[in-house]
Design a protein around this motif. Structure first.
Motif, PDB file in Angstrom:
ATOM      1  N   ASN A  22      89.670 -52.479 -59.647  1.00 43.93           N
ATOM      2  CA  ASN A  22      88.291 -52.953 -59.562  1.00 43.93           C
ATOM      3  C   ASN A  22      87.448 -52.508 -60.751  1.00 43.93           C
ATOM      4  O   ASN A  22      86.213 -52.615 -60.720  1.00 43.93           O
ATOM      5  N   ALA A  23      88.101 -52.006 -61.804  1.00 44.26           N
ATOM      6  CA  ALA A  23      87.366 -51.494 -62.962  1.00 44.26           C
ATOM      7  C   ALA A  23      86.515 -52.574 -63.614  1.00 44.26           C
ATOM      8  O   ALA A  23      85.399 -52.311 -64.059  1.00 44.26           O
ATOM      9  N   LYS A  24      87.036 -53.797 -63.671  1.00 47.46           N
ATOM     10  CA  LYS A  24      86.279 -54.888 -64.296  1.00 47.46           C
ATOM     11  C   LYS A  24      84.962 -55.112 -63.571  1.00 47.46           C
ATOM     12  O   LYS A  24      83.902 -55.229 -64.204  1.00 47.46           O
ATOM     13  N   SER A  25      85.009 -55.155 -62.253  1.00 49.66           N
ATOM     14  CA  SER A  25      83.797 -55.354 -61.465  1.00 49.66           C
ATOM     15  C   SER A  25      82.823 -54.195 -61.657  1.00 49.66           C
ATOM     16  O   SER A  25      81.614 -54.393 -61.809  1.00 49.66           O
ATOM     17  N   ASN A  26      83.354 -52.961 -61.664  1.00 51.24           N
ATOM     18  CA  ASN A  26      82.509 -51.782 -61.851  1.00 51.24           C
ATOM     19  C   ASN A  26      81.852 -51.795 -63.221  1.00 51.24           C
ATOM     20  O   ASN A  26      80.667 -51.495 -63.365  1.00 51.24           O
ATOM     21  N   PHE A  27      82.643 -52.144 -64.243  1.00 51.08           N
ATOM     22  CA  PHE A  27      82.095 -52.176 -65.596  1.00 51.08           C
ATOM     23  C   PHE A  27      81.045 -53.276 -65.745  1.00 51.08           C
ATOM     24  O   PHE A  27      80.008 -53.068 -66.378  1.00 51.08           O
ATOM     25  N   LEU A  28      81.305 -54.450 -65.187  1.00 52.73           N
ATOM     26  CA  LEU A  28      80.341 -55.543 -65.284  1.00 52.73           C
ATOM     27  C   LEU A  28      79.006 -55.154 -64.639  1.00 52.73           C
ATOM     28  O   LEU A  28      77.935 -55.516 -65.138  1.00 52.73           O
ATOM     29  N   SER A  29      79.067 -54.437 -63.532  1.00 47.92           N
ATOM     30  CA  SER A  29      77.842 -53.958 -62.893  1.00 47.92           C
ATOM     31  C   SER A  29      77.083 -53.035 -63.842  1.00 47.92           C
ATOM     32  O   SER A  29      75.852 -53.112 -63.958  1.00 47.92           O
ATOM     33  N   LEU A  30      77.821 -52.174 -64.532  1.00 50.52           N
ATOM     34  CA  LEU A  30      77.212 -51.258 -65.482  1.00 50.52           C
ATOM     35  C   LEU A  30      76.648 -52.020 -66.688  1.00 50.52           C
ATOM     36  O   LEU A  30      75.525 -51.748 -67.144  1.00 50.52           O
ATOM     37  N   TYR A  31      77.404 -52.974 -67.193  1.00 44.85           N
ATOM     38  CA  TYR A  31      76.951 -53.783 -68.329  1.00 44.85           C
ATOM     39  C   TYR A  31      75.662 -54.536 -67.976  1.00 44.85           C
ATOM     40  O   TYR A  31      74.710 -54.562 -68.760  1.00 44.85           O
ATOM     41  N   ASN A  32      75.644 -55.142 -66.808  1.00 47.08           N
ATOM     42  CA  ASN A  32      74.450 -55.882 -66.382  1.00 47.08           C
ATOM     43  C   ASN A  32      73.239 -54.962 -66.262  1.00 47.08           C
ATOM     44  O   ASN A  32      72.116 -55.347 -66.608  1.00 47.08           O
ATOM     45  N   ALA A  33      73.471 -53.743 -65.785  1.00 44.95           N
ATOM     46  CA  ALA A  33      72.363 -52.786 -65.663  1.00 44.95           C
ATOM     47  C   ALA A  33      71.837 -52.369 -67.030  1.00 44.95           C
ATOM     48  O   ALA A  33      70.632 -52.172 -67.214  1.00 44.95           O
ATOM     49  N   LEU A  34      72.718 -52.261 -68.004  1.00 44.58           N
ATOM     50  CA  LEU A  34      72.321 -51.860 -69.358  1.00 44.58           C
ATOM     51  C   LEU A  34      71.597 -52.973 -70.092  1.00 44.58           C
ATOM     52  O   LEU A  34      70.718 -52.727 -70.929  1.00 44.58           O
ATOM     53  N   HIS A  35      71.961 -54.238 -69.797  1.00 48.00           N
ATOM     54  CA  HIS A  35      71.455 -55.365 -70.579  1.00 48.00           C
ATOM     55  C   HIS A  35      70.552 -56.312 -69.789  1.00 48.00           C
ATOM     56  O   HIS A  35      70.120 -57.332 -70.329  1.00 48.00           O
ATOM     57  N   ASP A  36      70.284 -55.998 -68.515  1.00 48.85           N
ATOM     58  CA  ASP A  36      69.471 -56.884 -67.669  1.00 48.85           C
ATOM     59  C   ASP A  36      70.047 -58.296 -67.632  1.00 48.85           C
ATOM     60  O   ASP A  36      69.331 -59.304 -67.759  1.00 48.85           O
ATOM     61  N   THR A  37      71.359 -58.363 -67.487  1.00 45.68           N
ATOM     62  CA  THR A  37      72.052 -59.649 -67.397  1.00 45.68           C
ATOM     63  C   THR A  37      72.652 -59.807 -66.002  1.00 45.68           C
ATOM     64  O   THR A  37      72.571 -58.897 -65.164  1.00 45.68           O
ATOM     65  N   TYR A  38      73.278 -60.966 -65.779  1.00 46.01           N
ATOM     66  CA  TYR A  38      73.862 -61.260 -64.475  1.00 46.01           C
ATOM     67  C   TYR A  38      75.267 -61.843 -64.648  1.00 46.01           C
ATOM     68  O   TYR A  38      75.632 -62.803 -63.981  1.00 46.01           O
ATOM     69  N   LEU A  39      76.049 -61.249 -65.532  1.00 52.08           N
ATOM     70  CA  LEU A  39      77.408 -61.722 -65.748  1.00 52.08           C
ATOM     71  C   LEU A  39      78.239 -61.484 -64.498  1.00 52.08           C
ATOM     72  O   LEU A  39      78.114 -60.449 -63.834  1.00 52.08           O
ATOM     73  N   ASP A  40      79.112 -62.458 -64.172  1.00 51.63           N
ATOM     74  CA  ASP A  40      79.921 -62.321 -62.968  1.00 51.63           C
ATOM     75  C   ASP A  40      81.405 -62.209 -63.326  1.00 51.63           C
ATOM     76  O   ASP A  40      81.773 -62.070 -64.500  1.00 51.63           O
ATOM     77  N   ALA A  41      82.246 -62.278 -62.305  1.00 50.76           N
ATOM     78  CA  ALA A  41      83.678 -62.058 -62.475  1.00 50.76           C
ATOM     79  C   ALA A  41      84.350 -63.085 -63.374  1.00 50.76           C
ATOM     80  O   ALA A  41      85.461 -62.860 -63.864  1.00 50.76           O
ATOM     81  N   SER A  42      83.694 -64.200 -63.614  1.00 50.05           N
ATOM     82  CA  SER A  42      84.274 -65.221 -64.480  1.00 50.05           C
ATOM     83  C   SER A  42      84.134 -64.877 -65.964  1.00 50.05           C
ATOM     84  O   SER A  42      84.714 -65.535 -66.826  1.00 50.05           O
ATOM     85  N   THR A  43      83.383 -63.826 -66.263  1.00 54.99           N
ATOM     86  CA  THR A  43      83.146 -63.422 -67.653  1.00 54.99           C
ATOM     87  C   THR A  43      84.434 -62.933 -68.297  1.00 54.99           C
ATOM     88  O   THR A  43      85.189 -62.157 -67.696  1.00 54.99           O
ATOM     89  N   GLU A  44      84.683 -63.380 -69.520  1.00 59.74           N
ATOM     90  CA  GLU A  44      85.849 -62.901 -70.265  1.00 59.74           C
ATOM     91  C   GLU A  44      85.608 -61.453 -70.689  1.00 59.74           C
ATOM     92  O   GLU A  44      84.573 -61.117 -71.252  1.00 59.74           O
ATOM     93  N   LEU A  45      86.610 -60.644 -70.400  1.00 59.87           N
ATOM     94  CA  LEU A  45      86.474 -59.206 -70.620  1.00 59.87           C
ATOM     95  C   LEU A  45      87.825 -58.654 -71.055  1.00 59.87           C
ATOM     96  O   LEU A  45      88.833 -58.879 -70.403  1.00 59.87           O
ATOM     97  N   GLU A  46      87.847 -57.931 -72.178  1.00 62.43           N
ATOM     98  CA  GLU A  46      89.099 -57.355 -72.660  1.00 62.43           C
ATOM     99  C   GLU A  46      88.947 -55.846 -72.834  1.00 62.43           C
ATOM    100  O   GLU A  46      88.078 -55.378 -73.567  1.00 62.43           O
TER     101      GLU A  46
END
Length: 288
Positions: A22-46
């Protein structure tokens, strides 16, 4: 607690935000909090990972390639290292080496590269501001109004009593912070069973519940490795001082041994192990 070792093991922070299923989901939550964005699980992430056996200095770092950016994260559970900008500079160079074709640097046209961002999350016990910024240029011997090289690191104190905004906008980070606090509290109450009791309490209080239910044994091992690593750093520093002593630089050697012994005593290491590692006598250690 097991003896210290120098073989790399992931920290809970690295696993939770970088390696777990679940690291991707956890990181996306953190990224969204840092950038005031709403990226979801469909976001490309490497995920970008440097071989940790070769680069122990980056053991607690996480990096992702996302949205045209390299996001580099680091956790500190002790004093903030003022040299983090330089360390991140070295880290970034190795990340770019990994993601770029070596031939690109010789192209005639400009080759675009991901924009880097650097973050440190501090949850140590020493007093530290809620947020601060570290700059590479602060380390330059000659001050310049317009440095030709700069790297900026954003540092956030995520101790819960600091009330950082990000803890209210990123649930995974908030729960991770509460988990760390529980670990410290239970270690003070019971050094032998502190890790286990903290995990049990957090599961009961719905803090990282799903993660801890799946990985309680792995988390125990990671916690032991993290605390061993702190002692190991102290030991390595003492060894460096011993080398310096052999070369004729003796200042602070005995004091360094005492500081190492104090660190190990605080972490409940056996008296015999402390004496063996520091070279102090039992009487010297018992007086601390």
């Amino acid at each position: 607690m097991s003896k210290h070792n120098r073989r790399y093991k992931d920290s809970v922070f690295v696993d939770f935000f970088g390696e777990d299923k679940n690291a991707k989901s956890n990181f996306l939550s953190l990224y969204n909090a840092l950038h005031d964005t709403y990226l979801d699980a469909s976001t490309e992430l490497e995920a970008l990972r440097i071989e940790q056996v070769m680069y122990m200095a980056f053991r607690n770092d996480i990096a992702y390639l996302i949205d045209g950016k390299i996001i580099a994260l680091s956790e500190h559970q002790s004093t903030i290292n003022a040299n983090m900008p330089l360390r991140f500079l070295q880290y970034a160079a190795r990340l770019y080496e990994r993601i770029q074709n070596p031939r690109d640097r010789y192209l005639k046209y400009l080759k675009k590269i991901p924009t880097p961002e650097f973050y440190v999350f501090y949850n140590g016990e020493e007093d530290y501001p809620e947020s601060t910024t570290l700059r590479l240029s602060d380390a330059f011997m000659t001050v310049s109004e317009k440095p030709v090289l700069e790297l900026v690191v954003s540092v956030t104190n995520i101790n819960y009593n600091k009330g950082s905004r990000i803890l209210h906008t990123c649930k995974p980070l908030k729960e991770y912070t509460l988990f760390v606090e529980a670990v410290r509290r239970h270690l003070q109450l019971d050094s032998e069973n502190g890790f286990k009791n903290a995990i049990k309490e957090c599961i009961q209080n719905d803090i990282l519940r799903e993660y801890l239910l799946r990985k309680s044994k792995e988390v125990m091992n990671m916690l032991i490795a993290e605390y061993d690593y702190d002692v190991d750093i102290a030991v390595q520093r003492e060894e460096e001082r011993e080398i310096a002593l052999q070369e004729g630089i003796s200042e602070g050697s005995y004091q360094a041994k005492l500081e190492t012994a104090k660190t190990m005593l605080a972490m409940r290491y056996p008296l015999e192990d402390i004496c063996k590692i520091t070279g102090l006598t039992k009487a010297e250690v018992e007086q601390l």
